[in-house]
Design an enzyme around this catalytic site. Structure first.
Site, PDB file in Angstrom:
ATOM      1  CG  LEU A 220     -18.543  22.035  31.726  1.00 19.02           C
ATOM      2  CD1 LEU A 220     -18.746  21.006  32.783  1.00 19.02           C
ATOM      3  CD2 LEU A 220     -19.693  22.870  31.279  1.00 19.02           C
ATOM      4  CB  SER A 221     -16.784  27.777  34.936  1.00 19.04           C
ATOM      5  OG  SER A 221     -17.801  28.649  34.097  1.00 19.04           O
ATOM      6  CD  GLU A 222     -13.856  26.954  38.352  1.00 17.29           C
ATOM      7  OE1 GLU A 222     -12.842  27.558  38.543  1.00 17.29           O
ATOM      8  OE2 GLU A 222     -14.706  27.198  37.966  1.00 17.29           O
ATOM      9  CB  THR A 223     -13.408  19.615  35.632  1.00 16.24           C
ATOM     10  OG1 THR A 223     -14.080  20.037  34.306  1.00 16.24           O
ATOM     11  CG2 THR A 223     -13.488  18.312  35.691  1.00 16.24           C
TER      12      THR A 223
END
Length: 261
Positions: A44-47
């Protein structure tokens, strides 16, 4: 070992909108290589990962390829998890981060995030930028990302950038923006250098966009829309050297990561 993980759609009023982020509550920090491996696996874009502190929580954000200094949508997602799933009863959360202390409050049916402002400064339009975007910006500015101001919302929506050329730029990524037809401004964000070809909705980008458009439009409270495929809406308020972002989030999934240590 098992840890909980939540996937939350940030800057969204229902699932399948906005920007999905993974959120992992931790009792103490795991090895950085493991945190990065989890983020890479999530893709994902960020975790986001957080641990409790005396002030509130220490919060860190990882793209699939590296840790970053600031992430708006994953902060919103983390606050949503803490308030709505973990039952946090205070009215505000203090996150200790690489970008200083960030405060997130409940504001009616929204969450309100207080972030530092990063006003971009004008710079020369390079041939690489023109070739990468396929259009000539009417203005180009820079902070940690380039901000390319285009002539219309239609042009912003139509951009199909050359990702290979974008990855060669000296800054992290490129935000394209223009005035909107039904909001004050629209944008899109491309950052292949950090593993994000296009981010669905980018809170941190609005820490640059809001000061710029506040100056151009002569107003400190602005409506914004990121016109990616998923899309997402947010409100921005410019207060001196801070930008307050308002948004909603919804839980998409609850899961458990299991691995051997």
């Amino acid at each position: 070992m098992k840890i909980k993980q939540y996937q939350v759609d940030a800057f969204a009023s229902r699932p399948f909108e906005g920007n999905p982020a993974a959120v992992c509550p931790l009792e103490s920090w795991l090895d950085d290589d493991l945190l990065q491996a989890i983020a890479e696996e999530n893709n994902l874009s960020e975790t986001a990962f957080f641990v409790p502190t005396a002030k509130g929580f220490r919060l860190r954000w990882f793209t699939p390829v590296k840790e970053v200094d600031l992430c708006g949508h994953a902060t919103l997602a983390t606050a949503h998890v803490i308030f709505e799933i973990l039952g946090y009863t205070e009215s505000a959360i203090i996150f200790e981060t690489r970008s200083g202390n960030l405060c997130v409050e409940k504001d009616s049916n929204q969450l309100k995030m207080d972030f530092p402002a990063f006003p971009p400064t004008p710079c020369e339009v390079s041939e690489t930028i023109i070739k990468a975007l396929g259009v000539h910006p009417i203005e180009l500015l820079a902070a940690d990302d380039y901000v390319a101001v285009l002539d219309s919302e239609t042009t912003v929506r139509a951009i199909t950038p050359n990702q290979a050329l974008l990855a060669q730029l000296d800054l992290r990524g490129v935000i394209v923006t223009a005035t909107g037809t039904d909001v004050d401004f629209v944008s899109r964000f491309f950052a292949p250098k950090i593993g994000i070809p296009e981010d669905p909705v980018t809170g941190a980008a609005h820490c640059k966009l809001a000061p710029y458009w506040a100056g151009k439009l002569g107003k400190n409270f602005l409506s914004a829309k990121q016109v990616s495929k998923r899309g997402g809406s947010l409100k921005c308020e410019v207060k001196a050297d801070r930008v307050v972002l308002y948004g909603n989030a919804v839980t998409f999934m609850e899961a458990e990561i299991a691995f051997e240590t």
